[in-house]
Each structure stands twice: as structure tokens, then as C-alpha cells.
Scaffold this active site. Structure first.
Site, PDB file in Angstrom:
ATOM      1  N   GLY A   1       1.946  -5.521   7.127  1.00 37.44           N
ATOM      2  CA  GLY A   1       1.083  -6.396   7.909  1.00 37.44           C
ATOM      3  C   GLY A   1      -0.373  -6.269   7.520  1.00 37.44           C
ATOM      4  O   GLY A   1      -1.101  -7.276   7.452  1.00 37.44           O
ATOM      5  N   SER A   2      -0.817  -5.054   7.226  1.00 37.61           N
ATOM      6  CA  SER A   2      -2.203  -4.837   6.803  1.00 37.61           C
ATOM      7  C   SER A   2      -2.467  -5.490   5.459  1.00 37.61           C
ATOM      8  O   SER A   2      -3.535  -6.080   5.240  1.00 37.61           O
ATOM      9  CB  SER A   2      -2.497  -3.338   6.731  1.00 37.61           C
ATOM     10  OG  SER A   2      -2.370  -2.735   8.007  1.00 37.61           O
ATOM     11  N   ALA A   3      -1.504  -5.389   4.536  1.00 41.64           N
ATOM     12  CA  ALA A   3      -1.652  -6.035   3.230  1.00 41.64           C
ATOM     13  C   ALA A   3      -1.778  -7.542   3.384  1.00 41.64           C
ATOM     14  O   ALA A   3      -2.594  -8.188   2.707  1.00 41.64           O
ATOM     15  CB  ALA A   3      -0.463  -5.683   2.340  1.00 41.64           C
TER      16      ALA A   3
ATOM     17  N   ASP B   1      -5.544   0.342   8.550  1.00 49.67           N
ATOM     18  CA  ASP B   1      -5.280   0.197   7.116  1.00 49.67           C
ATOM     19  C   ASP B   1      -5.819  -1.104   6.531  1.00 49.67           C
ATOM     20  O   ASP B   1      -5.820  -1.277   5.308  1.00 49.67           O
ATOM     21  CB  ASP B   1      -3.772   0.259   6.838  1.00 49.67           C
ATOM     22  CG  ASP B   1      -3.213   1.674   6.897  1.00 49.67           C
ATOM     23  OD1 ASP B   1      -4.012   2.636   6.928  1.00 49.67           O
ATOM     24  OD2 ASP B   1      -1.974   1.815   6.900  1.00 49.67           O
TER      25      ASP B   1
ATOM     26  N   ALA C   1       7.560  -1.825   9.088  1.00 47.41           N
ATOM     27  CA  ALA C   1       7.524  -0.468   9.650  1.00 47.41           C
ATOM     28  C   ALA C   1       8.037   0.545   8.643  1.00 47.41           C
ATOM     29  O   ALA C   1       8.858   1.398   8.946  1.00 47.41           O
ATOM     30  CB  ALA C   1       8.328  -0.398  10.950  1.00 47.41           C
ATOM     31  N   ALA C   2       7.495   0.450   7.420  1.00 43.37           N
ATOM     32  CA  ALA C   2       8.024   1.237   6.306  1.00 43.37           C
ATOM     33  C   ALA C   2       7.004   2.154   5.658  1.00 43.37           C
ATOM     34  O   ALA C   2       7.322   2.813   4.670  1.00 43.37           O
ATOM     35  CB  ALA C   2       8.599   0.293   5.249  1.00 43.37           C
TER      36      ALA C   2
ATOM     37  N   LYS D   1       0.839  -1.191   0.000  1.00 43.35           N
ATOM     38  CA  LYS D   1       0.000   0.000   0.000  1.00 43.35           C
ATOM     39  C   LYS D   1       0.876   1.243   0.000  1.00 43.35           C
ATOM     40  O   LYS D   1       1.917   1.285   0.657  1.00 43.35           O
ATOM     41  CB  LYS D   1      -0.874  -0.021   1.261  1.00 43.35           C
ATOM     42  CG  LYS D   1      -1.682   1.237   1.562  1.00 43.35           C
ATOM     43  CD  LYS D   1      -1.001   2.293   2.412  1.00 43.35           C
ATOM     44  CE  LYS D   1      -0.356   1.847   3.678  1.00 43.35           C
ATOM     45  NZ  LYS D   1       0.298   3.011   4.406  1.00 43.35           N
TER      46      LYS D   1
ATOM     47  N   LEU E   1       4.340   1.068   4.126  1.00 43.42           N
ATOM     48  CA  LEU E   1       3.786   0.347   2.978  1.00 43.42           C
ATOM     49  C   LEU E   1       2.692  -0.634   3.385  1.00 43.42           C
ATOM     50  O   LEU E   1       2.222  -1.411   2.548  1.00 43.42           O
ATOM     51  CB  LEU E   1       4.901  -0.403   2.237  1.00 43.42           C
ATOM     52  CG  LEU E   1       5.984   0.481   1.614  1.00 43.42           C
ATOM     53  CD1 LEU E   1       7.090  -0.372   0.987  1.00 43.42           C
ATOM     54  CD2 LEU E   1       5.388   1.406   0.555  1.00 43.42           C
ATOM     55  N   GLY E   2       2.295  -0.597   4.651  1.00 43.07           N
ATOM     56  CA  GLY E   2       1.178  -1.428   5.096  1.00 43.07           C
ATOM     57  C   GLY E   2       1.424  -2.906   4.996  1.00 43.07           C
ATOM     58  O   GLY E   2       0.490  -3.667   4.706  1.00 43.07           O
TER      59      GLY E   2
END
Length: 268
Positions: A106-108, A140, A100-101, A14, A103-104
Site C-alpha cells: 500500500g505504501s508503494a 513507509d 500484509a507481507a 519495498k 513489502l510495503g
């Protein structure tokens, strides 16, 4: 393999093409207006029918993903089972998205889990139901369940579809520093700089300044991206530290400064 016994699902990274922080709520969260988009680059989840839930990690960023018991993939799987029942699976997550970047990652992965399990179960739940499950896992996750360009409001969980930007080239660059979300939001100065209008190119990311205060190298990444030929927009994604450059055509394959991570991809 893609039947009730198992299958696979991509988990696209993301990015926030814009992120406006409008205020701090009494519950400690922040009112946001953001434009979510997704890239062809990402993780990949596989499922194989088993007697119980399990998760294994592979891929270049697997080692930074944290304890398996806390992984959002397993939490999403159990949340889906609680709502819809169905079979259980041995899950394998091929991790490529940095942790932790912004870019989501874990959410992705959670979004991909809910989509995949729903498909393997014969689509018992509507997309809106999956998004509601996702909202309990993270702000997210609903956007990552939807997995297409959307405007997010509230804490990011209230979604409205937006015009697709499919095929637009994007270069993602991270200086290999982790930026935890909480401290970045805590560093926001509390000033409402106005709403997100339809022209997202004229928008902003209100978390860039507090993220740079924590990790000044982010400013170097933004400057490096702005100097690339053909770039049309440069911004930080989410709470950082990943920054992106957009191109009207394909993103160039360029070598970043030593120690930085980069990938050329496109928007979905």
C-alpha cells in the site's frame, strides 16, 4: 501515454535489508533504524484524465487489497490535490505485491501515486514536499516516494540516501500467511540490541522473533532460503511474512514448497 492527460508509474516493492527497533515511544510508536531498498518487482499505476477521482484494481493480488474507499492510492491522490490542485484522474492499479507481507504494498502504491500526479501536474512540488504528504499516510510512504535505497530513522519517515545496490539479485518468498504489523510490534520484547551501523549485512531484523511467534512457518522460509546455493544473506522483510535471499548475481528461478509464493527479481 505520459502527458497531462495521463500516464503510468511503477510501484516497486519495498524490502527492509535491516530493521532495528530501538525503543517504544510514549505515543505508542517505535523508534526504528532501517535500511530501505526497492525491487524491480512491484505494482503498476495508470492514470487517465477524468471528471473525478476513481480507482479500479486488476492483477493477481487485487482481491486482497480491501475496500476501494480506504485504498492508499485514493487517499494519496486527494492529499496531493489538497496541496497542489491540478486535474483529476481515473486510476487503475495493477496489483502484484502480496498484502500484509512486509513489502510495503500500500505504501508503494501511495508513493507511486504522489510521484505520478506530481509529474502530470508539471512537478509543482519538490520530493521533500511529497514525502511530507506521504508521512501523513503511513510511516513507509516517504521512503516509497523516494523510491531508492535509504536509511530510515524515527518511525521510518526520516530519510537519508544510502549507497545504491542496483542489480543485486533477490528472491522473495512468502508462505501465503498475512502478518498484521500491529501484533508483531506488540510482540517485540522491548530489548534494544544496538544501532544500525554502516555494515548492514551484520545487522538484523528485530521483528523476526515476534513474527515467527505469530506465524512459525516464517522460520521454515528462512531455513529454506539459507539452504539455497549462492545465497549471500537471508532475512525477513519488515514485519513479515515475506523473507528474502540476496545473491551477488542473478537470483535463481526456483520452485518453492507447495503453497508458498515466490518471485525472483533484483534491487533497483
Amino acid at each position: 501515454m505520459n502527458g497531462p492527460d495521463g500516464g503510468a508509474e511503477p510501484a516497486p516493492a519495498k524490502i527492509n535489508l535491516a530493521l532495528h527497533v530501538r525503543g517504544r515511544r510514549a505515543d505508542g510508536y517505535h523508534e526504528l533504524e532501517t535500511l530501505f531498498a526497492f525491487t524491480r518487482f512491484g505494482d503498476r499505476l495508470e492514470a487517465r484524465q477524468a471528471d473525478g477521482w476513481s480507482l479500479s484494481l486488476t492483477g493477481p493480488t487485487a482481491g486482497a487489497a480491501g475496500p476501494l474507499a480506504d485504498n492508499l492510492v485514493l487517499r494519496a491522490a486527494r492529499a496531493f490535490e489538497a496541496q497542489a490542485g491540478g486535474r483529476r484522474y481515473a486510476l487503475t492499479l495493477d496489483k502484484h505485491i502480496p498484502v500484509a507481507a512486509g513489502l510495503g504494498g500500500g505504501s508503494a502504491d501511495a508513493g507511486a501515486t504522489l510521484r505520478l500526479l506530481n509529474r502530470l501536474a508539471g512537478e509543482p512540488l519538490a520530493e521533500a514536499d511529497l514525502e511530507r504528504i506521504g508521512a501523513a499516510l503511513g510511516a513507509d510512504v516517504p521512503a516509497c516516494v523516494r523510491n531508492r535505497t535509504a536509511i530510515g530513522t524515527g518511525v521510518g519517515e526520516a530519510l537519508t540516501d544510502a549507497a545504491a545496490l542496483t542489480g543485486m539479485g533477490v528472491l522473495l518468498v512468502n508462505p501465503r500467511v498475512a502478518v498484521p504489523t500491529g501484533p508483531v510490534f506488540k510482540g517485540w520484547d522491548g530489548q534494544d540490541r544496538g544501532p544500525l551501523f554502516s555494515d548492514w549485512r551484520q545487522a538484523r531484523n528485530d521483528l523476526e522473533s515476534p513474527a515467527i511467534a505469530l506465524q512459525p512457518v516464517i522460520a521454515d522460509v528462512l531455513d529454506w532460503l539459507r539452504a539455497l546455493p549462492g545465497v549471500s544473506l537471508v532475512r525477513m522483510s519488515g514485519s513479515g511474512a515475506t523473507c528474502f535471499a540476496l545473491f551477488e548475481g542473478a537470483a535463481p528461478e526456483v520452485a518453492p514448497p507447495e503453497g508458498w509464493w515466490a518471485v525472483s527479481t533484483e534491487l533497483l
